[in-house]
Design a protein around this motif. Structure first.
Motif, PDB file in Angstrom:
ATOM      1  N   MET A   1       0.686  -1.301   0.010  1.00  0.00           N
ATOM      2  CA  MET A   1       0.009  -0.011   0.205  1.00  0.00           C
ATOM      3  C   MET A   1       0.917   1.348   0.025  1.00  0.00           C
ATOM      4  SD  MET A   1      -2.722  -1.610  -0.140  1.00  0.00           S
ATOM      5  CE  MET A   1      -3.889  -0.466   0.050  1.00  0.00           C
ATOM      6  N   GLY A   2       1.975   1.036   0.540  1.00  0.00           N
ATOM      7  CA  GLY A   2       2.994   2.347   0.697  1.00  0.00           C
ATOM      8  C   GLY A   2       3.613   2.733  -0.551  1.00  0.00           C
ATOM      9  N   LEU A   3       3.532   1.548  -1.619  1.00  0.00           N
ATOM     10  CA  LEU A   3       4.207   1.968  -2.763  1.00  0.00           C
ATOM     11  C   LEU A   3       3.193   2.959  -3.668  1.00  0.00           C
ATOM     12  CD1 LEU A   3       6.194   1.094  -5.161  1.00  0.00           C
ATOM     13  CD2 LEU A   3       4.948  -0.706  -5.635  1.00  0.00           C
ATOM     14  N   TRP A   4       1.751   2.767  -3.682  1.00  0.00           N
ATOM     15  CA  TRP A   4       0.817   3.569  -4.400  1.00  0.00           C
ATOM     16  C   TRP A   4       0.846   4.943  -3.748  1.00  0.00           C
ATOM     17  CZ3 TRP A   4      -0.857   1.855  -8.762  1.00  0.00           C
ATOM     18  CH2 TRP A   4      -0.800   0.421  -9.007  1.00  0.00           C
ATOM     19  N   ARG A   5       1.442   5.089  -2.550  1.00  0.00           N
ATOM     20  CA  ARG A   5       1.473   6.520  -2.030  1.00  0.00           C
ATOM     21  C   ARG A   5       2.726   7.311  -2.532  1.00  0.00           C
ATOM     22  NH1 ARG A   5      -1.118   3.975   2.494  1.00  0.00           N
ATOM     23  NH2 ARG A   5       0.804   3.656   3.530  1.00  0.00           N
ATOM     24  N   ARG A   6       3.743   6.736  -3.252  1.00  0.00           N
ATOM     25  CA  ARG A   6       4.929   7.156  -3.543  1.00  0.00           C
ATOM     26  C   ARG A   6       4.537   8.337  -4.577  1.00  0.00           C
ATOM     27  NH1 ARG A   6       9.042   7.308  -0.856  1.00  0.00           N
ATOM     28  NH2 ARG A   6      10.385   7.464  -2.452  1.00  0.00           N
ATOM     29  N   PRO A   7       5.550   9.442  -4.639  1.00  0.00           N
ATOM     30  CA  PRO A   7       5.021  10.337  -5.795  1.00  0.00           C
ATOM     31  C   PRO A   7       5.510   9.857  -7.206  1.00  0.00           C
ATOM     32  CG  PRO A   7       5.946  11.485  -3.939  1.00  0.00           C
ATOM     33  CD  PRO A   7       6.101   9.903  -3.764  1.00  0.00           C
ATOM     34  N   GLY A   8       4.497  10.053  -8.217  1.00  0.00           N
ATOM     35  CA  GLY A   8       4.760   9.638  -9.489  1.00  0.00           C
ATOM     36  C   GLY A   8       4.699   8.116  -9.786  1.00  0.00           C
ATOM     37  N   PHE A   9       4.484   7.198  -8.816  1.00  0.00           N
ATOM     38  CA  PHE A   9       4.240   5.891  -9.101  1.00  0.00           C
ATOM     39  C   PHE A   9       2.958   5.778  -9.740  1.00  0.00           C
ATOM     40  CE2 PHE A   9       2.771   1.428  -8.121  1.00  0.00           C
ATOM     41  CZ  PHE A   9       3.657   0.874  -8.613  1.00  0.00           C
ATOM     42  N   LEU A  10       1.746   6.460  -9.343  1.00  0.00           N
ATOM     43  CA  LEU A  10       0.449   6.296  -9.995  1.00  0.00           C
ATOM     44  C   LEU A  10       0.474   6.761 -11.423  1.00  0.00           C
ATOM     45  CD1 LEU A  10      -2.421   5.421  -9.593  1.00  0.00           C
ATOM     46  CD2 LEU A  10      -2.704   7.669  -8.826  1.00  0.00           C
ATOM     47  N   TRP A  11       1.199   7.781 -11.684  1.00  0.00           N
ATOM     48  CA  TRP A  11       1.486   8.255 -13.088  1.00  0.00           C
ATOM     49  C   TRP A  11       2.011   7.139 -14.111  1.00  0.00           C
ATOM     50  CZ3 TRP A  11       0.441  10.303 -17.480  1.00  0.00           C
ATOM     51  CH2 TRP A  11       1.621  10.602 -18.474  1.00  0.00           C
ATOM     52  N   GLY A  12       3.245   6.648 -13.304  1.00  0.00           N
ATOM     53  CA  GLY A  12       4.033   5.625 -14.073  1.00  0.00           C
ATOM     54  C   GLY A  12       3.172   4.449 -14.579  1.00  0.00           C
ATOM     55  N   GLY A  13       2.308   4.014 -13.379  1.00  0.00           N
ATOM     56  CA  GLY A  13       1.514   2.872 -13.745  1.00  0.00           C
ATOM     57  C   GLY A  13       0.370   3.108 -14.780  1.00  0.00           C
ATOM     58  N   SER A  14      -0.265   4.364 -14.700  1.00  0.00           N
ATOM     59  CA  SER A  14      -1.319   4.812 -15.672  1.00  0.00           C
ATOM     60  C   SER A  14      -0.687   4.914 -17.227  1.00  0.00           C
ATOM     61  CB  SER A  14      -1.823   5.839 -15.045  1.00  0.00           C
ATOM     62  OG  SER A  14      -2.291   6.067 -13.909  1.00  0.00           O
ATOM     63  N   ALA A  15       0.379   5.463 -17.357  1.00  0.00           N
ATOM     64  CA  ALA A  15       1.137   5.661 -18.546  1.00  0.00           C
ATOM     65  C   ALA A  15       1.483   4.166 -18.977  1.00  0.00           C
ATOM     66  CB  ALA A  15       2.230   6.367 -18.448  1.00  0.00           C
ATOM     67  N   SER A  16       2.020   3.252 -18.056  1.00  0.00           N
ATOM     68  CA  SER A  16       2.409   2.045 -18.394  1.00  0.00           C
ATOM     69  C   SER A  16       0.949   1.322 -19.103  1.00  0.00           C
ATOM     70  CB  SER A  16       2.980   1.098 -17.492  1.00  0.00           C
ATOM     71  OG  SER A  16       4.234   1.892 -17.080  1.00  0.00           O
ATOM     72  N   PHE A  17       0.023   1.618 -18.391  1.00  0.00           N
ATOM     73  CA  PHE A  17      -1.349   0.903 -18.777  1.00  0.00           C
ATOM     74  C   PHE A  17      -1.710   1.124 -20.250  1.00  0.00           C
ATOM     75  CE2 PHE A  17      -5.876   0.983 -19.395  1.00  0.00           C
ATOM     76  CZ  PHE A  17      -6.424  -0.173 -18.775  1.00  0.00           C
ATOM     77  N   LEU A  18      -1.472   2.691 -20.537  1.00  0.00           N
ATOM     78  CA  LEU A  18      -2.164   2.750 -22.074  1.00  0.00           C
ATOM     79  C   LEU A  18      -0.826   2.269 -23.103  1.00  0.00           C
ATOM     80  CD1 LEU A  18      -2.965   6.539 -21.106  1.00  0.00           C
ATOM     81  CD2 LEU A  18      -4.388   4.629 -21.709  1.00  0.00           C
ATOM     82  N   TYR A  19       0.284   2.466 -22.423  1.00  0.00           N
ATOM     83  CA  TYR A  19       1.381   1.790 -23.433  1.00  0.00           C
ATOM     84  C   TYR A  19       0.889   0.409 -23.608  1.00  0.00           C
ATOM     85  CZ  TYR A  19       5.723  -0.383 -24.697  1.00  0.00           C
ATOM     86  OH  TYR A  19       6.755  -1.088 -25.234  1.00  0.00           O
ATOM     87  N   GLY A  20       0.901  -0.459 -22.621  1.00  0.00           N
ATOM     88  CA  GLY A  20       0.582  -1.734 -23.097  1.00  0.00           C
ATOM     89  C   GLY A  20      -0.454  -1.817 -23.809  1.00  0.00           C
ATOM     90  N   ALA A  21      -1.580  -1.028 -23.917  1.00  0.00           N
ATOM     91  CA  ALA A  21      -2.981  -1.369 -24.775  1.00  0.00           C
ATOM     92  C   ALA A  21      -2.128  -1.186 -26.141  1.00  0.00           C
ATOM     93  CB  ALA A  21      -3.758  -0.165 -24.469  1.00  0.00           C
ATOM     94  N   LEU A  22      -1.281  -0.123 -26.383  1.00  0.00           N
ATOM     95  CA  LEU A  22      -0.766   0.269 -27.801  1.00  0.00           C
ATOM     96  C   LEU A  22       0.145  -0.880 -28.234  1.00  0.00           C
ATOM     97  CD1 LEU A  22       0.169   4.107 -27.100  1.00  0.00           C
ATOM     98  CD2 LEU A  22      -1.488   3.192 -28.849  1.00  0.00           C
TER      99      LEU A  22
END
Length: 551
Positions: free
Chosen positions: A289-310
């Motif tokens: 749970m602490g990982l998702w509170r790290r600054p920038g991690f949520l953005w990295g995960g969201s961008a990776s989600f869209l990159y995976g789709a592409l």
């Protein structure tokens, strides 16, 4: 307090000088050479693990058309045969996050070695499979092993390398995925002609065995937490992701409103809630749970989600597009080769570019180039020479986006969270891929455009829209200054400078304290102004200079 006389100039004999000069070099050189060999071995094992995984994925793409003609699958519809790909994909996606978390808790080298062993046994079972159910079991074992290899390999690499070397390691690790795909695209046709579809899995099995022998020589990594992991939460998380992937992957075959699809989707929601609940209370939860509170991690995960789709859309629909254009399997592999080559070249370029641009700037440029490739392919009704340029642009965009989004997510984690971050980022990427492939299959059957190839034109138009979303979000973050995240080497340099300043401040405070104590002791001997006293040997020592007021 007793003052010890200090001798200012000490001259060593020539023999002592030579011994003092030689001794440190003899001690440092073997240590430095061992460290370099260790770094090379770490990079080799981590890159080899990714090469094996991507080679296996490419092998399955090439093997599915041939499996339909194998006597083993006689009487099975194509929708059932594709389970060799769907089952493996679901196993990898479901276990990535949990395997990464357990690697951090229990030890990354141990998890990597176990993953290589399971993967190698699964690949061997696929090669020798006499029946359909054994083939499926082997593919599931390969997925389980790959899910353990992926986060443990990079987590071990990032944890053992110095901070200044981590950026290059991430670039090499990202480029290795293109190397694995390129190897099978270039040599897959020869393997199929020589050994049939089973030969496509030979490189992965051999490579897993070699890497397992090398992994034993890697440094042993201790877990960050000796508590018993959250086993219940781990099973719930694995079940949730597997149910979601199966619902998305098979929804087009079963029907999006069918009972099986709805049951899988409902199970995913319930099990994910259970995993979150147990992880919230457990000190070593399956979800960090602490990982998702790290600054920038949520953005990295969201961008990776869209990159995976592409990326998964292109990998899944590209061969179909070329097959409809009249190309055979070997020609399809050669047409896809420029994508892999460009990705291999662009991954290190992303690290170099991030020194002048921010990571979000690299992500924006990657989305822009990828969008240009989609637009160029969209303008060609059939493969031409311009399509090769479009493939190069796609590979370049993939390389920049892959390294940029992955680095943005992983550098946000603490060193004890590296494997968990790798697993979470790749889980987001694979979930995006599953949803992207499902959406692409719907668009191919129900296109919203018209023309010679309306389905594929609709797919590339959707990809163009996704690149616009990624690029716009990255550009906004650059404008806000959120993308000015230093690379690991810069972070390490700043930490070393701060540590040096702290040590110098402590040393200055120590000197001030020693000076104060020395002045007190000199005052006891009647010397109230020690500034005129020259440091030498105590009075009465023959042959030495005595304190004097003469300058």
């Amino acid at each position: 307090m007793t003052l010890t006389p200090i001798r200012e100039h000490v001259t060593l004999p020539p023999a002592a000088k030579k011994a003092a000069a030689k001794t440190p070099k003899k001690r440092r050189r073997p240590h430095r050479h061992r460290a370099r060999r260790g770094y090379v071995l770490l990079r080799l094992v981590a890159a080899g693990a990714v090469v094996a995984i991507m080679a296996d994925s490419t092998a399955t793409t090439l093997a599915v058309p041939l499996l339909s003609a194998d006597p083993m699958t006689a009487g099975l519809p194509l929708s059932e045969i594709t389970w060799v790909s769907t089952g493996n994909f679901a196993a990898v996606a479901a276990l990535l996050a949990t395997a990464g978390r357990f690697a951090d808790l229990l030890g990354r080298r141990s998890v990597l070695a176990l993953g290589l062993l399971i993967y190698g046994l699964g690949a061997t079972a696929v090669i020798l499979a006499p029946a359909w159910h054994i083939l499926l079991a082997g593919r599931l074992a390969e997925g389980l092993g790959a899910a353990m290899m992926f986060p443990a390999s990079l987590g071990l690499l990032l944890g053992e390398l110095p901070p200044a070397r981590r950026a290059g390691a991430v670039a090499l690790w990202g480029a290795s995925s293109g190397i694995g795909a390129l190897a099978l695209q270039g040599g897959g046709g020869w393997l199929m002609e020589a050994y049939g579809w089973r030969g496509l899995y030979l490189p992965g099995a051999i490579l897993a065995g070699l890497l397992l022998c090398l992994t034993i020589r890697l440094p042993r990594s201790r877990g960050s937490n000796r508590r018993i992991p959250d086993i219940l939460g781990a099973f719930a998380l694995v079940g949730a992701i597997a149910s979601a992937v199966i619902a998305v992957s098979r929804g087009d075959v079963w029907g999006w409103t069918s009972d099986r699809t709805l049951i899988c989707a409902g199970a995913a929601v319930v099990l994910l809630g259970a995993a979150l609940a147990t992880s919230w209370r457990h000190p070593a939860g399956a979800i960090d749970m602490g990982l998702w509170r790290r600054p920038g991690f949520l953005w990295g995960g969201s961008a990776s989600f869209l990159y995976g789709a592409l990326s998964f859309i292109v990998l899944a629909t590209g061969p179909l597009y070329l097959r409809e254009s009249g190309f055979d399997t070997i020609q399809i592999g050669w047409w896809l080769t420029p994508i892999s080559i460009a990705m291999i070249v662009a991954s290190p370029m992303a690290t170099l570019a991030s020194r002048r641009l921010s990571l979000n700037g690299v992500i924006y440029v990657g989305a822009l180039i990828l969008g240009g490739g989609c637009a160029l392919l969209l303008a060609q009704p059939s493969p031409t020479a311009w399509s090769l340029l479009g493939a190069v642009l796609l590979g370049t965009g993939f390389g920049l986006l892959s390294t940029g989004t992955f680095t943005a997510g992983t550098i946000a984690a603490e060193p004890t969270q590296y494997a968990a971050a790798v697993g979470a980022i790749n889980t987001a990427r694979m979930l995006g891929g599953a949803i992207g492939v499902a959406a692409a299959s719907v668009l191919i059957e129900h296109p919203f455009l018209s023309g010679p190839t309306p389905g594929f034109a609709s797919v590339f138009t959707a990809c163009l829209g996704i690149t616009a979303i990624i690029g716009t979000a990255a550009l906004v973050r650059v404008a806000r200054g959120a993308g000015r995240t230093p690379m690991p080497g810069v972070l390490a340099l700043e930490e070393e400078v701060a540590m040096l300043r702290h040590l110098l401040a402590e040393l200055r405070a120590s000197f001030i304290q020693v000076r104060a104590e020395a002045e007190e002791e000199l005052a006891r001997f009647g010397i109230n102004d020690p500034s005129g006293v020259r440091v030498g040997w105590p009075p009465g020592v023959p042959g030495q200079r005595q304190p004097s007021d003469q300058r």
